[in-house]
Structures are given as C-alpha cells and as structure tokens.
Enzyme design. Sequence first.
Site, mmCIF file in Angstrom:
data_model
loop_
_atom_site.group_PDB
_atom_site.id
_atom_site.type_symbol
_atom_site.label_atom_id
_atom_site.label_comp_id
_atom_site.label_asym_id
_atom_site.label_seq_id
_atom_site.Cartn_x
_atom_site.Cartn_y
_atom_site.Cartn_z
ATOM 1 N N GLU A 169 -0.337 -9.232 -1.116
ATOM 2 C CA GLU A 169 -2.196 -9.857 -0.725
ATOM 3 C C GLU A 169 -2.770 -10.123 -2.174
ATOM 4 O O GLU A 169 -3.260 -10.397 -2.171
ATOM 5 C CB GLU A 169 -2.355 -8.600 0.489
ATOM 6 C CG GLU A 169 -1.649 -8.843 1.849
ATOM 7 C CD GLU A 169 -2.455 -7.767 2.451
ATOM 8 O OE1 GLU A 169 -2.886 -7.811 3.457
ATOM 9 O OE2 GLU A 169 -1.807 -6.645 2.140
ATOM 10 N N GLY B 235 0.166 -5.309 0.510
ATOM 11 C CA GLY B 235 -0.555 -5.008 -0.240
ATOM 12 C C GLY B 235 -0.253 -6.178 -1.139
ATOM 13 O O GLY B 235 -1.008 -6.282 -2.334
ATOM 14 N N GLU C 151 4.215 -4.967 7.332
ATOM 15 C CA GLU C 151 3.425 -4.695 8.466
ATOM 16 C C GLU C 151 4.008 -3.909 9.375
ATOM 17 O O GLU C 151 3.920 -3.043 10.021
ATOM 18 C CB GLU C 151 2.050 -5.339 8.110
ATOM 19 C CG GLU C 151 1.267 -4.949 6.186
ATOM 20 C CD GLU C 151 1.978 -5.702 5.460
ATOM 21 O OE1 GLU C 151 0.936 -5.387 5.120
ATOM 22 O OE2 GLU C 151 2.586 -6.910 6.259
ATOM 23 N N ALA D 20 0.382 -1.379 -0.542
ATOM 24 C CA ALA D 20 -0.123 0.123 -0.366
ATOM 25 C C ALA D 20 0.700 1.360 0.319
ATOM 26 O O ALA D 20 2.073 1.201 0.413
ATOM 27 C CB ALA D 20 -1.026 -0.170 1.046
#
Length: 708
Positions: A112, A109, A132, A63
């Site tokens: 993911e 992300g 993270e 992200a």
Amino acid sequence: MSPLVRYEIRDRVAVVTIDNPPVNALSAGVMEGISDAVERGDDDADADAIVLIGAGTTFIAGADINIFKELKTREQSIERSQAVHARLKQLEDAGKPLVAAIHGHALGGGLEFAMACHYRVAVATARVGQPEVQLGIIPGAGGTQRLPRLCGVPLALDMCTDGKMITAARAKQAGILDAVIDGDLLEGAISFARAREVAKERRRTRDLQDKIRDRDAGLAACQAIRTRLLGVSRGARAPFAAVDAIEACITLDFDAGSRREMELFAECVLSTESLAMRHLFFAEREVAKIPDVPKDTPARAITRAAVVGAGTMGGGIAMAYANAGIPVLLKDVDLASLARGMSVIRKNYESTLSKGKITPEALSQTLALITPTTSYDGFADADIVVEAVFENLDLKKGVFAEIAKAARPDAILASNTSTLDIDEFAAVSGRPAQVVGHHFFSPANVMKLLEIVRGRSTSKEVVATSLKLAKQLNKVGVVVGNCFGFVANRMLAYYMREAYLLLEEGASVSQIDSAIIDFGYPVGPFGMQDIAGIDVGWRIRQYLKSVGKTRAEGPQSAVPDRLYEMGRYGQKTGAGWYRYEPGSRTRIPDPIVEDIAAEEAAKRGIIRHAISDEDIIARIMTALANEGAQVLADGYAIRASDIDVVYVHGFGFPRHRGGPMFYADTVGLRTVLARVNEYRDQYGDYWQPSPLLEKLAREGRAFHGDTP
Ligand code: T1G
Ligand code: NAD
C-alpha cells in the site's frame, strides 16, 4: 527523524531507507519516519526525485501485526486508519517523482505504501501481495482502492481474497510495477526516478480510472468471486469484506471508497476471527522455538532419503521428499505391494497434472526421484530413513533393527507411527540419539503438519535437523513428546469418541460431519476416517486391547470395528462410514451404517433422540480442549499454541477459529469446565476435568495467557 528510517542524497535523488529488522514492518515510528523523510526530500534543493527502499532482506512486510491488539473500539480503529490514509495521500502529493524500490516482499501495508508512491520498480525475485485476509482482516491503508486502479478489479479481487503473493513479472504485467530492475536495485531505481524527473512525470494512483471505469464488469466480477468464496471460505468473513471494499472502489469516489474500507477494516480487526488468525500467525513462528534446542544448534543437510512401506503413508511421504527435490528410495515387501504403491503415486501426480498444477516435464523429473525397491541396497547413502509399515509394534521393531543395519551410522532413523512408543524403536536401533518420530498426516504429500516426536534420547541435532527438514518439505514441524498418540492422535481419540457416541445417541453420520464442516473443517470425523482408513484405527485398537488399554476413557463404540469386520475400510475399499461409486471420492450416506449404530445403541440401552448441531460441536470441542489441557499438563506439548498449530495443519481445524485451545479460550474456560462437569453428570465419570483446565478456569485465565 525516526531512527528506523534513514535519509541520504545520491545523484540528486533523496534515498529514504526503512531499517526495522527483521522484515521492516510498519511499527510505531516507521510510517511517520517515511512521510517525514519524503517531505524533507520534497523540500530538499539537492534532490530532484525520491526513492523509497528497504534495508536488509525485504522492502516492507506490512503493518506491525502486534499493533492490532491495541485497537479496542471501532472509533479507535477508524481514527488510526484516517491517520494512515492521510500520510499515504501526503506521499502521493509529493511534488517530486517518488519511486518505491522493492526487493524481498512488499506485503499488506508495504504494498500500500508502494502504491501511494508515483512509481514502483522491483528486482525479479521480489514478491508483492495483500495477505491481510490470512490475518482475518482486509487491506486497511487504501489497498482496496489503489490496487484495482493499477491492475484492474479481477486481479485485485484475487489478491485481496486469497492473500497470495504474486511474482514481480506478474505484477509488472498487471500494471502494479512499472519496471523490473536487472542488477543493483538502488542504482536502477535512482536512474528510473531521474528519468521521471526529466520527463516531469508524476502519477498519483488515486487519480487513475481506466481499469475501474467498466462498472458493470467490475460488479459482475465481485458477484462471481462471492459465489466462488462461498465454496472455499469455510465460514471466514474477511474475504467477503475485501470484496465489499473493492466494490466500493467501483461504485464510489476515492475518498468515499476509502471511508468504506476503513469501516470494513474496523469490523474485521475487532473480530474473533482476526484474533484467531493473528494468534496462528505468531503460533506458527513460535513452534520452531524449542526451549532447550538453541537456534544455532547444528542441523544436518538431508540430500537423500529412504522410506520403508509403500502404502497410503509411505507413498505420500516419498512424494513429499521428491516434491522437495530429494531423491528417495521406496521399499516394500514384494513387487505387488510396490506396484500398488507406485500406481497410487503416479495417479496422484496425474491428478495434479490434470489440474495444471505441474507440467509433464516436472512430473517425470519428480517421479524419477522416487526409486522403488524390495531390498535395502542403497540405504547406506540415505541421510534419513523413514519407516511407514503397518501399525504393529513387533513388525516395526523388526524393521527398525533391519534399517539400523542397512543405514549409515549417522543417518536419522524416523518412524511414521501414529501412536507407538518411539523409545521401543530406539532401543532396538543401537543408536537411540538418531531415532525420532516423523508423524506425517494423510495425505502425506498434501497435509502440512509434521509431528516431530522426541524420544527419551533423541539428540538436539536430530530435533534441529527435523525442524529444518520440515521447512524443506514445505511442512510445519511441531515438536511433541512421546506419549501414546503423541499430541494429534491422543486428542483425536476424544474427538472420535464423542463422534461415535453422538452417532449411537441419535445423530447421523452426515449430520455430525456437516456440523463439523459448518464449523469450518474441510471434512467431518467420519469422512476423515474414510480417507485415512478404518483399518488403521482398527489396528491401533487391536494393539491397545493386547496391552489392556483403550484410546480414550469411556464407552468404546463397536460400530467402527463392525465396519472393519465387514471389510469397509473407507475410500480404499469403496465403503466405510459412507459408500463411494467406483473411482469417485463423493461421500454417499449409507443406511447400513445407521442401522449398525442403532443396533449397538440398543445393546447399550441407549434411547436414541434428536441432537442439535450446537450440542455436537460443544461435546466434541469440549473433549478436545479438556484432553489438550491434559497433554499440556503432562508436558507433551511445549505450548498451547503448538496444539492449535497441530490441529490446524494436521486435521484442517478452521484457521478463523484459531485451533482447539484458542477456540476454548473464546468460549471461556469457565464455560468449558462447566460443560465437562455437566457431561460427567449426564454421561459418566469418564468425563473428568483436567486439573489444568480447573486451575485456569478458577483463576479466570486462558490457555493463551490473558483472555482473548
Ligand atoms: N508484523 C510483526 N512481526 C512480523 C511481521 C509483521 N507484519 N512479519 C513478520 N514478522 C516477524 C515474525 O513474527 C518473525 O518474528 C520475524 O518477523 C520473521 O518472520 C495496513 C493491515 C514477510 C514473508 O501479513 O508473511 O499490513 O519469530 O519467520 O519466513 O493494510 O514474515 O523471529 O520473533 O515469517 O522470512 C500484512 C507477514 C500485515 C506479512 C517473511 N503483512 N509476514 O517470512 O520470516 S497487515 C503480512 C510474512 C497490514 C495493512 C495491513 C513473513 C514474510 P520472530 P518470518 P520469513
Ligand atoms: P498401509 O496399510 O496403507 O501401508 C503399509 C505398507 O507397509 C504396506 O504396503 C505393506 O506392504 C508395507 N509393509 C508391511 N511390512 C513391511 C516390511 N517389513 N517392509 C516393507 N514394507 C512393509 O498403512 P498406512 O496407512 O500407510 O500406515 C503406515 C504407518 O503410518 C502406520 O504406522 C500408521 O499408523 C501410520 N500412519 C497412518 C496414517 C493414515 O492416515 N493412514 C496417518 C499417519 C500415520
């Protein structure tokens, strides 16, 4: 279609390329662009399968971390997570095989998104991970629910709690990747996807159960890692939240588990811990940006080095060079000192070997890169010479004159001095532009910080080369000004002053150290000084006395000098602030030290009293922030965030508190100022608020721009 996502058909495969330099972060428009493109591929009659790939050097680095500061409420965070989860489900529900083709990094992300694809292929050099927790958050896009389904609970727990990347080979072995591609990644991914299409295969990760079926084993793994984390997390919350989310993956169905992840993510992303760690993420990248040293300033290659002084620091510095594959000469005055230095180096490598962190072959190859010597022969081949002899101005000036003769004219001459004036060495070197401070931290082969001390004449090339060398040595280089103690030790003097005075006022050595350790440091002020050597501090105080100065204003505790006079230098002599059993580094409180503190307190008429841990932290952190403000105002640090990076990497200041300047911002500068004034009234005029602190507090501002 988003300009950040491209779409094309190759061999009847829709190729969706993310192009958001420098790291294809999932910035605004990227996620939408990906799911729109996948939807298009699903509907495209010319496409039998879909491949997702990154342009440039990497797949997706996660992200966009900048986005998180927009999240202000739990509801807002959950709403955003729900939108992301819905997009990932849409990918997973694609009607045609969807293959993620990974090179560089698939992080956070990024991984993911890849796990929401039906298959993942990668080149051998790729790295994947869920980092993270290093930002004080947890995977927030289904990672804690899909990763265990692919690789099982234990590895998912490790990856989500330490945040470390794993190799493509490891990821393949664990079931995260389906293939490692030799040769061209896109070609390999296209033929992989086509083969899946032929086989009419399409696999949704969220449907997988095999690796999470054994509920008891999964729950046991969660409990085991919670116990382990207690010993290493130093008060950080995010790793435990990651375990809670993975536990939900074991005990709940996919949707309920995802919901639990969203709630835990919201709790973390709004926390001061995450604000602090995101601050550090960007601060660690800012340190390399020096306003007057442009990015394209030529930096020289460092392929051979030499170190003078094979003591605590010289030995560690030589190891840092050898660990980076750089041959290094290590000189000391005589064979005995050299032998002592080399035996410490050998012992350090053997301890690394015993922990399985190096192979016997690598150990002997690395050790062979260190050449002990008692002469300057060969120094002319070195690109850099680092001086690390006793902290004595005249001795160091003498050594600098010698190395200036022995070294090549264009070689960099660096000093590891803790406090002394770099310009004094430049003056005797005959080449001040080549002279710089390279201040390592003990143990130099471990601590990540390298303070790069810029002298009056240090050239921009030498600064640029030093920053590049820091990366080469796997260090974080921070450029600082040339004042007494530079940034780290200048502020440390105030940290230690308060520790000494708190000891005299009634707190014990172990109480002060435990308060600091509970705050999140790996070791307290007294344990740290026993590692660094009480004699090093004593030499600095002697030098200062000789020039009529002190390290920090205010009462000078005599306790450390009395320990020095008793030959208690710390770990290296088996006793210092603590006692140590032979061969052990376990700190044993020693009542002798408390007695000396009581005697010195009595001499200064101090009535000893109980002191709370909160007061210990407040005094010490206020002293750090106030002097940090003065360092900034004096221009010896470029940014407040540089000071945070110095303290996190030089002294182990807890990352989840962001560094001394960031921590002060979280306390509030008005409160910090009020404390300085309160201490001045209570303890004496040596407590003076820094004008910068007063100004920022008055204006309701913070050291880092707006209040966190
Ligand atoms: N967001 C925003 N900017 C980023 C970024 C990111 N994720 N990653 C890198 N940058 C910027 C960085 O600030 C620098 O900018 C430039 O890119 C180059 O980076 C939903 C919630 C990928 C290993 O934690 O670890 O996904 O200084 O100097 O050394 O569950 O960057 O040039 O202006 O570091 O080659 C998780 C973070 C996010 C990975 C490359 N992802 N990045 O290292 O380059 S949270 C991460 C890295 C998330 C999901 C959750 C490294 C790298 P500038 P760099 P590098
Ligand atoms: P140390 O006492 O462990 O080692 C100093 C070494 O220098 C000794 O082996 C000595 O024999 C050698 N030496 C003395 N004169 C020499 C000469 N003329 N030529 C060659 N070798 C000579 O000290 P240390 O702790 O390694 O400190 C070295 C320097 O690093 C000092 O300037 C100190 O302030 C600085 N420093 C120390 C620390 C720390 O934590 N110890 C941290 C950062 C910087």
